[in-house]
Write a protein that holds these residues in place. Structure first.
Motif: not given
Length: 88
Positions: A16, A18-19, A38-43, A60, A64
């Motif tokens: 995963s 987030t970047n 997408s980044n928030l989903d992965e976070l 984090i 992000l």
């Protein structure tokens, strides 16, 4: 030991990241919104994994929110995604 130390930005165990970002010349508002979502989903996925594994420290990625402080990003992301941040 990892549970006590934590880790930075990339959860390799669950593949995963987030970047995700883009080049400045390709940074449209639509593209930025896609990347942020997408980044928030992965976070969220990473945070769930961390909880399951007992990892209590995670840094984090500063990417992000792509171009968060750049003039190209006029999205009021702190308001637009406030509910998601609060949930996490």
């Amino acid at each position: 030991m990892l549970r006590h130390l934590g880790y930075v930005a990339m959860a390799l165990t669950i593949d995963s990241a987030t970047n995700r970002t883009c080049r400045l010349k390709n940074a449209t508002l639509e593209r930025l919104r896609e990347l942020i979502a997408s980044n928030l989903d992965e976070l969220e996925r990473v945070l769930r994994f961390n909880i399951e594994q007992g990892v209590s420290l995670y840094r984090i990625s500063s990417e992000l929110i792509p171009f968060a402080s750049h003039p190209i990003n006029t999205i009021p992301w702190w308001d637009e995604y406030a509910d998601r941040f609060a949930r996490m």
